[in-house]
Design a protein around this motif. Structure first.
Motif: not given
Lengths: 213, 451
Positions: A193-213
């Motif tokens: 499993a991968l949990l990626c933290v990033s503030h890069d908006p470009a990454m947003w579309e690459r993940f099916a599941r995303k959440e804000h902290l």
């Protein structure tokens, strides 16, 4: 243990000395699932990853990785558990300088005691990520190759969970997209499993599941 | 990948620091070992020097001076003993031998010992070991000289070579003459009054007895004692060349054995050994004979082994001081190890944090740093042993050149093992503080920008 989720967080609370408190109600990540946690700078995402990896102790709540309560383990047992079940990828790679690419990958099973990862397997992981000079010292590799070695090291033990902390922050958009693609593919290949933290908006579309902290 | 890989890579990355720290330890260990080795070797060499004699008689001011000058050639003895006193001494006790010696001349800085043939046939340079010739024979006539092994090596003189001796000796003096081959002269060892010689010599320059040619007839095998650096000839030759100086002042131009008067027949010491029972080296009557001889205030009687022991006590205190200083140097090398590792910990915090993320426990990190420290100590100790061997050979050369003591530069095994173990233990102690720093390294804080 194989049926347990890769990550389960419940009622997590961590208070900084200054009074600011990180709270996370509930979060579950299934086996092989990939998730982006978006957060602004200073929101506590690095603290969260340190808590999940057992590098810091929370003031309340539970963190389970592969069904094991991380903070129920102490000392060397927690260190070994982290080495076997949690892979970590850093923005600055944090490779062991003076060591070869192969030695960097073999360091994970050597220190965690994870079986099944010999030199041949480690070379295979490196080759799958395009590293054809496993005997080269990492400081002699290009930045891109260093990042591949860092990813290979994170997935070498086929951990239940890979934590990636701003892995593309220092790359231009094109290379960032390629790098993230490589990380996601490597995790899929190792079943992690991968949990990626990033503030890069470009990454947003690459993940099916995303959440804000 | 093993822990050793991590340790060796860590040392390799900090190559300059590692090499300088190892070198610091090596120099300290070598210093200590050379001092210990030289102390042991010098003690043995002193003990060897007295050979199998029980007593030595001279006219020197003290028994210690008697031994240092009469056996180890420290200085030329100044006070003579008349020959008739020697003859009386020879009858005073049941001696196994009473070998007369006369010192005071030299050749190219090497002392000359004039003595009787009993020096070779009775006196043993090492207990139980008689003199052995490497080449030629012992002297049988006047103006024949036998070279100690060290003299032959240092001067390159060979059998048949002709030399003239100088009066007086010191380590710095290179006085003496190498004469042309025998065929160029009318006599084999006679005076050569035709060649230009001048008794007036520069102030401070030893007078060369160039009227008398000595012929090299034998070269001795090494004994390890001070006699190895001496030229040995008979008493009559020495008496003649000194009598000649007297006779020149009296207007004479030629001197032979027939011209000697009683005043010319002088010696500077006697090597004495009492008869012993078979299998025993120390005769029961030694104290009694010693006391009897001491009643004669015109001579000084010394028991060489006692004097050497006293010297060892005197020198031993200085030696102990040197060893303490060398110990302090080793201690400071331990501090150097600690500083090198401690300073490196600042740069290694991230590496340690990464190892912890990969599963290394705090204890394992502690052991890695401690093992690294021990390894530096071990490498330094090993290099120090090699350096000490070279240093001991060098120091042995200096000791031989300066005080004429032939010492064996071999490193004794027990001190080597003790110093190596002590150095490794010190390195382990030195590694404790850096290891604690590694143990306490905060992982989260040192994985920035993660933390």
């Amino acid at each position: 243990m194989a049926d347990e989720p890769a990550l389960r967080i419940d009622s997590l609370r961590f208070a900084y000395p200054g009074g600011w408190t990180l709270r996370l109600g509930a979060l579950t990540l299934a086996r092989g699932e990939q998730m982006l946690l978006a957060a602004r700078s200073g929101a506590g995402k690095s603290t969260l990853l340190s808590l999940i990896a057992g590098l810091m102790d929370p003031h309340g709540g539970v963190i389970e990785v592969a069904g094991q309560k991380v903070h129920a383990l102490h000392g060397a047992a927690r260190d070994r558990f982290r080495g076997r079940h949690i892979g970590m990828i850093f923005q600055t790679f944090n490779l062991l300088h003076g060591f070869t690419a192969l030695e960097n990958v073999l360091a994970a099973p050597a220190f965690s005691g994870a079986g099944g990862v010999d030199a041949s397997a480690a070379k295979g992981v490196l080759a799958s990520l395009g590293i054809d000079r496993p005997g080269a010292r990492v400081e002699n590799l290009s930045v891109g190759q260093q990042q591949r070695v860092a990813v290979a090291r994170a997935v070498a033990c086929r951990p239940a969970l890979v934590l990636a902390d701003e892995p593309t922050a220092s790359l231009d958009p094109e290379n960032a997209a390629n790098a993230m693609g490589m990380i996601q593919e490597a995790c899929r290949a190792s079943g992690s499993a991968l949990l990626c933290v990033s503030h890069d908006p470009a990454m947003w579309e690459r993940f099916a599941r995303k959440e804000h902290l | 990948m093993s822990d050793w890989t991590v340790i060796l890579r860590s040392l390799s990355v900090r190559r300059f620091s590692t090499v300088t720290t190892v070198a610091t330890v090596a120099v300290a260990v070598a210093l200590m070992l050379v001092l210990v080795a030289m102390r042991e070797a010098a003690k043995k060499a002193f003990e060897r020097g007295a050979g199998d004699m029980h007593l030595m008689v001279s006219a020197e001011a003290s028994p210690l001076a008697s031994v240092l000058n009469g056996i180890f050639y420290a200085n030329a003895p100044r006070r003579p003993i008349p020959w008739d006193r020697y003859e009386r001494l020879s009858a005073e006790a049941p001696w196994a031998y009473a070998v007369p010696i006369q010192q005071g001349d030299s050749f190219e800085g090497h002392p000359v010992l004039a003595t009787s043939e009993e020096f070779f046939t009775e006196f043993k340079p090492n207990p139980g070991e008689a003199w052995q010739l490497a080449e030629g024979r012992f002297f049988t006539d006047s103006f024949e000289v036998v070279l100690g092994a060290g003299v032959a090596k240092a001067t390159g003189l060979r059998l048949g070579d002709r030399i003239a001796l100088a009066h007086g000796y010191s380590a710095d003096s290179k006085a003496g003459l190498r004469l042309p081959p025998e065929d160029d002269h009318d006599h084999a060892h006679d005076h050569d009054h035709d060649h230009d010689h001048d008794h007036a010599h520069d102030e401070g320059t030893p007078h060369v007895h160039d009227e008398f040619a000595y012929k090299v007839v034998g070269i001795l095998k090494p004994t390890g004692g001070a006699h190895d650096r001496a030229l040995i000839t008979n008493l009559e030759s020495t008496w003649i060349i000194h009598a000649h100086d007297r006779r020149v002042k009296e207007g004479e131009t030629d001197t032979t054995a027939d011209d000697l008067i009683d005043a010319d027949r002088k010696i500077t010491g006697v090597y004495l050994r009492l008869r012993t029972r078979e299998g025993s080296n120390v005769p029961a009557n030694l104290p009694m004979v010693f006391d009897a001889l001491r009643k004669d205030t015109s001579i000084t009687v010394a028991a060489p082994f006692d004097e050497i022991r006293k010297l060892d006590i005197i020198v031993g205190n200085v030696n102990r001081l040197f060893v303490v200083v060398a110990g302090a140097v080793i201690l400071s090398s331990g501090i150097a190890i600690m500083l090198a590792l401690y300073n490196s910990m600042e740069q290694r915090r991230r590496q340690i944090a990464v190892l912890r993320v990969l599963g290394a426990s705090k204890g394992r990190i502690f052991n890695l740093v401690l093992t690294e420290s021990v390894l530096i100590g071990l490498m330094g100790a090993a290099a120090g042993v090699l350096l000490a061997f070279v240093g001991a050979v060098f120091a042995a050369g200096i000791v031989k050149g300066r005080i004429g003591l032939v010492v064996d530069p071999a490193l004794p095994a027990r001190p080597v093992v003790a110093v190596v173990l002590a150095t490794v233990a010190l390195a382990a102690v030195a590694g404790i503080i850096p290891a604690i720093v590694g143990y306490r390294t905060s992982v989260a804080r040192n994985l920035r920008p993660l933390g």
